[in-house]
Write a protein that holds these residues in place. Structure first.
Motif, short mmCIF file in Angstrom:
data_model
loop_
_atom_site.label_atom_id
_atom_site.label_comp_id
_atom_site.label_asym_id
_atom_site.label_seq_id
_atom_site.Cartn_x
_atom_site.Cartn_y
_atom_site.Cartn_z
N GLN A 30 -28.25 6.92 17.29
CA GLN A 30 -27.05 6.65 16.51
C GLN A 30 -26.80 5.16 16.35
O GLN A 30 -26.36 4.70 15.28
CB GLN A 30 -25.85 7.34 17.17
N ALA A 31 -27.10 4.38 17.39
CA ALA A 31 -26.91 2.93 17.32
C ALA A 31 -27.86 2.31 16.28
O ALA A 31 -27.45 1.45 15.49
CB ALA A 31 -27.16 2.30 18.69
N GLY A 55 -28.21 0.50 9.82
CA GLY A 55 -28.65 0.69 8.45
C GLY A 55 -30.15 0.68 8.28
O GLY A 55 -30.66 0.65 7.16
N ASN A 100 -27.65 8.51 21.79
CA ASN A 100 -26.87 7.29 21.60
C ASN A 100 -27.72 6.17 20.99
O ASN A 100 -27.24 5.41 20.14
CB ASN A 100 -26.26 6.84 22.92
N ASN A 123 -29.19 3.88 13.71
CA ASN A 123 -28.75 4.32 12.38
C ASN A 123 -27.56 3.50 11.88
O ASN A 123 -27.44 3.22 10.68
CB ASN A 123 -28.38 5.81 12.41
N LYS A 124 -26.68 3.09 12.79
CA LYS A 124 -25.52 2.27 12.40
C LYS A 124 -25.95 0.90 11.88
O LYS A 124 -25.20 0.26 11.12
CB LYS A 124 -24.57 2.11 13.59
#
Length: 253
Positions: free
Chosen positions: A212-213, A218, A209, A215-216
């Protein structure tokens, strides 16, 4: 004279990388100046051209104010901000092509106090970049790697300067492990596969998690493996730094 601030967790090899990269730059016929910004450093692997200890010294603060080492380091970190004019003058007098700034051993004293961003912003008005070190020995575990991603993102959030990432001490781990960590930095799916394979339970869920956070947001963390012992990777680091510092390229990888 552009500045590159070397930053990373304690033990990630900041001072050794600073020394090795400075010597490599000199062999490449570049005029480089090295700044020691650690007021508590007892021994350095290089001879600093500019030394914050000339203005702020942890030992003196301990004696003067009856502080322990940690209290003196915290006070010193804030007092450095008052010496910006002197440090800027010393740097400008070095007349270097590039300035390497070795930051304090305890990263939180530099990155997570109000004085840190002020020092970076005010220490000359020349172009700047941060070089964040991922300790290869620490980062071969995907749990630790994701933690380093989080710290690096937090550092970027503090300074908002161009930031590149180095896998330091690459000679201390097997080549296959270096390749694996480098692949995680280039391919989020490879990191997610490693998390699934090597972690379980809460560690797996939390790491996935968090990855992924980040990566979101950018943010990218492309790692260049480097050895301060063999000079592996110095060419790549220099190439990226030149693009950032001389051409003004926006870079956060």
């Amino acid at each position: 004279m552009p500045l590159a601030f070397i930053i990373g967790t304690a033990g990630s090899g900041k001072s050794l990388f600073t020394a090795a990269f400075a010597e490599w730059l000199k062999l490449s016929k570049q005029d480089v100046a090295v700044v020691n910004l650690d007021p508590g450093a007892l021994k350095l692997p290089y001879q600093p051209d500019v030394d914050v200890r000339n203005y702020v010294d942890v030992g003196d603060l301990m004696e003067k104010y009856g502080l322990g080492p940690n209290g003196a380091l915290i006070m010193a970190a804030d007092l450095i901000a008052d010496e910006i004019d002197n440090l800027t003058r010393d740097i400008e007098e070095a007349h270097a092509d590039i300035v390497l700034v070795d930051t304090p051993g305890q990263m939180e004293l530099f990155a997570f106090r109000a004085s840190g961003p002020y020092i970076v912003n005010e220490l000359t008005k020349e172009p700047k970049a941060l070089v964040y070190l991922f300790d290869a020995v620490f980062s071969v575990n995907p749990l630790n790697y994701v933690s380093n991603m989080f710290l690096s993102a937090a550092v970027y959030n503090r300074f908002f300067q161009p930031q590149l990432h180095v896998l330091s001490k690459a000679d201390l781990v097997p080549p296959k492990a270096v390749q694996a960590v480098a692949s995680w930095s280039a391919n989020p799916m490879a990191l997610e596969d490693a998390i699934e394979a090597k972690l379980d339970g809460t560690k797996r869920l939390f790491s996935r998690n968090m990855m992924q956070a980040i990566n979101k947001l950018g943010l990218k963390f492309l790692l260049s493996p480097v050895s301060s012992r063999t000079n592996e990777g110095m060419v790549n680091i220099n190439t990226v730094l030149e693009r950032i510092l001389n051409d003004g390229e926006k870079y956060t990888t």
